[in-house]
Write a protein that holds these residues in place. Structure first.
Motif, short mmCIF file in Angstrom:
data_model
loop_
_atom_site.label_atom_id
_atom_site.label_comp_id
_atom_site.label_asym_id
_atom_site.label_seq_id
_atom_site.Cartn_x
_atom_site.Cartn_y
_atom_site.Cartn_z
N ILE A 1 -49.51 14.26 12.20
CA ILE A 1 -50.15 13.37 13.17
C ILE A 1 -51.59 13.83 13.33
N ILE A 2 -52.50 12.94 13.02
CA ILE A 2 -53.91 13.32 13.08
C ILE A 2 -54.52 12.79 14.36
N PHE A 3 -55.20 13.66 15.08
CA PHE A 3 -55.87 13.22 16.29
C PHE A 3 -57.36 13.07 15.99
N PRO A 4 -57.93 11.92 16.26
CA PRO A 4 -59.37 11.76 16.06
C PRO A 4 -60.10 12.76 16.93
N SER A 5 -61.21 13.30 16.42
CA SER A 5 -61.81 14.47 17.06
C SER A 5 -62.26 14.20 18.49
N LYS A 6 -62.77 13.01 18.77
CA LYS A 6 -63.26 12.78 20.13
C LYS A 6 -62.36 11.84 20.91
N ALA A 7 -61.11 11.75 20.51
CA ALA A 7 -60.19 10.86 21.21
C ALA A 7 -59.64 11.57 22.44
N ASN A 8 -59.21 10.77 23.39
CA ASN A 8 -58.53 11.31 24.55
C ASN A 8 -57.06 11.49 24.17
N ILE A 9 -56.67 12.74 23.96
CA ILE A 9 -55.36 12.98 23.35
C ILE A 9 -54.21 12.50 24.24
N TYR A 10 -54.39 12.64 25.57
CA TYR A 10 -53.28 12.24 26.45
C TYR A 10 -53.04 10.74 26.36
N LEU A 11 -54.13 9.98 26.47
CA LEU A 11 -53.98 8.52 26.35
C LEU A 11 -53.51 8.16 24.95
N PHE A 12 -54.03 8.90 23.98
CA PHE A 12 -53.70 8.63 22.58
C PHE A 12 -52.20 8.75 22.35
N LEU A 13 -51.58 9.73 23.00
CA LEU A 13 -50.14 9.90 22.84
C LEU A 13 -49.34 9.02 23.81
N LEU A 14 -49.97 8.67 24.91
CA LEU A 14 -49.27 7.82 25.89
C LEU A 14 -49.09 6.41 25.33
N ALA A 15 -50.07 5.98 24.52
CA ALA A 15 -50.06 4.59 24.05
C ALA A 15 -48.78 4.21 23.30
N PRO A 16 -48.36 4.98 22.29
CA PRO A 16 -47.12 4.59 21.61
C PRO A 16 -45.91 4.59 22.54
N VAL A 17 -45.89 5.51 23.51
CA VAL A 17 -44.79 5.54 24.45
C VAL A 17 -44.78 4.27 25.27
N LEU A 18 -45.98 3.86 25.70
CA LEU A 18 -46.08 2.63 26.49
C LEU A 18 -45.70 1.41 25.66
N ALA A 19 -45.84 1.51 24.36
CA ALA A 19 -45.48 0.36 23.53
C ALA A 19 -43.97 0.31 23.33
N ILE A 20 -43.35 1.44 23.08
CA ILE A 20 -41.92 1.41 22.73
C ILE A 20 -41.04 1.28 23.97
N ALA A 21 -41.45 1.88 25.10
CA ALA A 21 -40.57 1.87 26.27
C ALA A 21 -40.21 0.46 26.73
N PRO A 22 -41.20 -0.40 26.95
CA PRO A 22 -40.82 -1.75 27.36
C PRO A 22 -40.07 -2.50 26.26
N ALA A 23 -40.43 -2.22 25.00
CA ALA A 23 -39.77 -2.94 23.90
C ALA A 23 -38.28 -2.67 23.89
N ILE A 24 -37.89 -1.49 24.37
CA ILE A 24 -36.45 -1.19 24.43
C ILE A 24 -35.87 -1.60 25.78
N ALA A 25 -36.63 -1.33 26.85
CA ALA A 25 -36.10 -1.62 28.19
C ALA A 25 -35.81 -3.11 28.36
N ILE A 26 -36.59 -3.92 27.68
CA ILE A 26 -36.46 -5.37 27.84
C ILE A 26 -35.08 -5.86 27.39
N TRP A 27 -34.42 -5.08 26.52
CA TRP A 27 -33.12 -5.52 26.00
C TRP A 27 -32.02 -5.41 27.05
N ALA A 28 -32.30 -4.71 28.16
CA ALA A 28 -31.25 -4.43 29.14
C ALA A 28 -30.58 -5.69 29.66
N VAL A 29 -31.36 -6.77 29.79
CA VAL A 29 -30.80 -7.95 30.46
C VAL A 29 -30.25 -8.98 29.49
#
Lengths: 417, 354
Positions: free
Chosen positions: B83-111
């Motif tokens: 996993i390559i981190f761009p040198s001047k990227a905000n690493i926390y947001l950079f890693l939060l983004a995929p989590v924010l993408a997958i979590a709703p994509a799975i949670a939405i199936w609940a109903v």
């Protein structure tokens, strides 16, 4: 107040739509292009300079590598420059073979353009459909010259050899069932001419398929109509040639206006656009493929009826045949001289241009009487087209830049030389 | 079922109340997510195969028999990549983004009700839940574009944001018509309201809404011909440009989970959910009574999933302002007009469906 600057975007040279190594510096305001600045030279191989240090014949191979999707047309311009200087008579049959392969090359080039243009605009499948047909034509290249791309088939004085009597066939291997093999080899039973004849018959159906897929597609039209408009007058001022010029409504085609080879004996039409937008250029190129198909058909008919020599008999320029060399002293000397020293051109200069698939491809050649050119200057059509990038892209959106690169049919081999 | 729980309760006396509920929900969630991930993996295989044959190719056929292990190989490759981190990227947001993408994509199936009574949660506002969770997913993409600190991803994020704003409204309005006819925002009730016969399914009275919903679903999931957020030939890969290895794979999973979700949702809203298409037809109904509802649901969804692939192989890409125009000037007026038509018809009791 903080200074507000436009967003600069480095488009390429590593970009899926850069058609090789185009580096485009884009100044964009949101998604609207304010300025497009093409940077070239990343594929510069010094073809012109290299040609100065070699006997004439050895540079033919470099010509293939200029516009590497329309190889034989490049050769034609170069070979014709030498023939004009030498006032060399080229046999009729060789001329017809050249014209036939020029047109095959035109179809090759336009299929490549269609595929990549489609891919740029986002239509994936057209790319593979175009390559299905391209494969057959590449096989013709291979059959006639032994090479699938860089043919070096045209030589001063004619062509390297006559068309083969037998079309090479697919061979058996572990992945092909005998039945599949039979189907694959069905149109390869006769000579090369039979194979091309078969292609000519089938090709209109393929064009129909491309037509069905794209021409009236609403999305395709939305993406192409009114994108990159160039008026007829402006196109002339910018030095456009080929489909880029004809798309703007100027009926200028060297095959008609300054006929070379045997184009004056063949019947074909020049398609012309109206508004000069990308869609018109698309239609022009599609029609050119149909016209090329028609020309190939006429060439096949003529070639079937007229066997004969395909190489000039002037052995100061064209090599004698292989058998004669074995027991004829004269021929052996000619062969030796030709493949070491080459031949000398009279002092002078010449400009020979042909209607290349992309436009006017010209070779300007100066000779000081030696066996090498003093200077070779290549006039590449794509260079003038790319130079108009800024003008064509200004005010359009980022996605349209990709459409415009596609419609210009850019190949860096010829632009960077 | 009740006897089973009583038996469990007798066996482990403290297994009751809140703990039991949590455990049961967990089991249900795992039973849902595991097959979902498998379907996602093999949907990518199906995509490559189907598009391959449409383009005169054969697609993957080297890994395992007929290439069946290709998705597994892909997953392994992506997991082991750096996993390559761009040198001047905000690493926390950079890693939060995929989590924010997958979590709703799975949670939405609940109903999603897969069959009568087969769901993780039976919310009374499940359609609202779908809309709410569905719009959270775009934060992942926007954050990814922003956190990468790179130019192409930022353009992708901008495009994504503008598309979401336009098409959430269209989808919302299209769903309002369904809600008006069904008289409920509970997906379970919406499916039950379509019971009886293929003629009761909502695709007949709401045909234009069905088309608009499906096209909007293409936009929402960034699929061709609306894949401007990725825009391979324009902005190279959009928000995915700086992501590699597992971070990219997570985006990929989220995108495909969303695609499958949209296909299932289209079936639930417009094609009678788990109901058999032969309901109400004399002999066929009895003949196909043994087929469980989930099979019908999946079969119908498969058709929509195939449509995704078919469309991708056929059409060129829209320009992004053209997609916006399509939303605001074509779809939005259509949906609003249709809402009035449906409202009038339901109030005046015109037509057999209302």
């Amino acid at each position: 107040m903080a200074e507000i600057r436009n967003y600069t975007l480095n488009f390429g040279p590593q970009h899926p739509a850069a058609h090789g190594v185009l580096r485009l510096i884009l100044e964009i305001d949101g998604e609207v292009i304010e300025r497009a600045d093409p940077h070239i030279g990343l594929l510069h191989r010094g073809t012109e300079k290299l040609a100065e240090s070699k006997p004439y014949n050895q540079s033919i191979g470099y010509m293939d590598r200029l516009d590497y999707v329309s190889m034989m047309c490049n050769e034609h311009a170069y070979v014709r420059a030498i023939e004009t200087m030498l006032e060399l008579e080229v046999p009729q049959r060789a001329q017809y073979i050249r014209v036939m392969f020029d047109e095959i090359t035109r179809i090759l080039n336009h299929l490549m353009w269609l595929g990549t243009h489609g891919l740029d605009v986002g239509a994936m499948s057209i790319f593979l459909y175009a390559f299905r047909e391209r494969e057959k034509l590449i096989d013709c290249y291979e059959a006639v010259s032994g090479s699938r791309m860089h043919a070096t088939y045209y030589r001063p004085g004619g062509v390297y050899r006559d068309l083969p009597e037998k079309m090479p066939q697919y061979l058996k291997n572990d992945f092909r069932k005998p039945k599949e093999l039979e189907v694959m080899n069905k149109n390869r039973q006769g000579s090369l001419l039979d194979f091309i004849d078969d292609f000519v018959k089938e090709f209109p159906k393929s064009i129909k398929q491309y037509d069905d897929l794209l021409t009236d597609n609403r999305i395709w039209k939305q993406r192409l109509v009114n994108i990159g408009i160039v008026s007829a007058n402006r196109a002339k001022q910018l030095g456009f040639t080929g489909p880029m010029l004809r798309g703007s409504g100027v009926a200028w085609d060297l095959r008609k206006n300054q006929p070379y080879a045997v184009y004056d004996k063949l019947e074909f039409d020049i398609p012309v656009g109206v508004t000069g937008d990308s869609y018109d250029r698309y239609l022009v190129r599609m029609e050119e493929m149909r016209q090329s198909n028609h020309i190939i058909k006429q060439c096949i008919d003529w070639l079937r009826l007229n066997p004969g020599s395909v190489m000039s008999n002037d052995h100061k320029v064209a090599p004698p045949n292989r058998e004669a060399m074995k027991d004829d002293m004269e021929s052996l000397i000619h062969h030796f001289k030709l493949f070491t020293e080459g031949y000398c051109l009279p002092e002078g200069e010449v400009y020979s241009a042909i209607e290349h698939p992309k436009g006017e491809f010209g070779i300007y050649l100066i000779s000081d009487g030696a066996n090498k050119p003093y200077r070779v200057k290549i006039r590449a059509p794509g260079f003038a087209h790319l130079a108009a990038m800024d003008e064509m892209a200004k005010g359009h959106m980022l996605s349209d830049v990709v459409t415009i690169i596609g419609t210009q049919d850019i190949v860096f081999g010829e632009i960077d030389r | 079922m009740i006897a089973f729980w009583q038996w469990i309760h007798a066996l482990i006396p403290w297994f009751d109340g809140a703990i039991a509920t949590i455990v049961i929900i967990l089991i249900k969630a795992i039973a849902l997510v595991m097959p979902l991930m498998l379907v996602v993996a093999y949907f990518t295989y199906a995509e490559r195969k189907v598009i391959g044959y449409m383009q005169l190719r054969v697609g993957p056929n080297r890994v395992g028999p007929k290439g069946w292990l290709q998705p597994i190989a892909d997953a392994l490759k992506l997991m082991t990549k750096e996993i390559i981190f761009p040198s001047k990227a905000n690493i926390y947001l950079f890693l939060l983004a995929p989590v924010l993408a997958i979590a709703p994509a799975i949670a939405i199936w609940a109903v999603i009700p897969f069959d009568e009574g087969m769901y993780v949660a039976n919310l009374d506002i499940s359609l609202l839940y779908v809309l709410a969770i569905g719009s959270v997913g775009v934060y992942g993409i926007i954050l990814a574009g922003w956190a990468s600190n790179s130019k192409y991803p930022l353009l992708g994020a901008l495009r994504s944001a503008s598309l979401l704003v336009s098409y959430e409204i269209v989808i919302g309005f299209a769903l309002v018509t369904v809600v008006m006819i069904a008289g409920s925002v509970n997906l379970n009730d919406i499916v039950m309201a379509q019971k009886g016969s293929i003629l009761n399914w909502y695709w007949i009275p709401l045909f234009p809404m069905m088309i608009i919903f499906f096209i909007s679903a293409l936009v929402e999931t960034n699929r061709a011909p609306f894949d401007v957020v990725e825009g391979e030939s324009e902005i190279v890969g959009g928000t995915h440009v700086e992501y590699s290895g597992m971070t990219f794979a997570v985006f990929f999973l989220a995108e495909y989970a969303n695609m499958i979700f949209m296909a299932v949702l289209a079936v639930i809203l417009f094609f009678g959910g788990w109901h058999s298409p032969f309901e109400g037809i004399a002999y066929l109904e009895a003949g196909f009574a043994w087929v469980p509802g989930i099979i019908w649901l999946l079969a119908k969804s498969t058709f929509f999933m195939f449509l995704y692939l078919w469309i991708r192989a056929t059409f060129p890409r829209f320009r992004y302002d053209q997609i916006m125009r399509l939303s605001w000037k074509v779809f939005l007026p259509w949906t609003i007009v249709w809402i009035f038509v449906v409202a009038l018809m339901t109030q005046l009791k015109i037509g057999p469906w209302f």
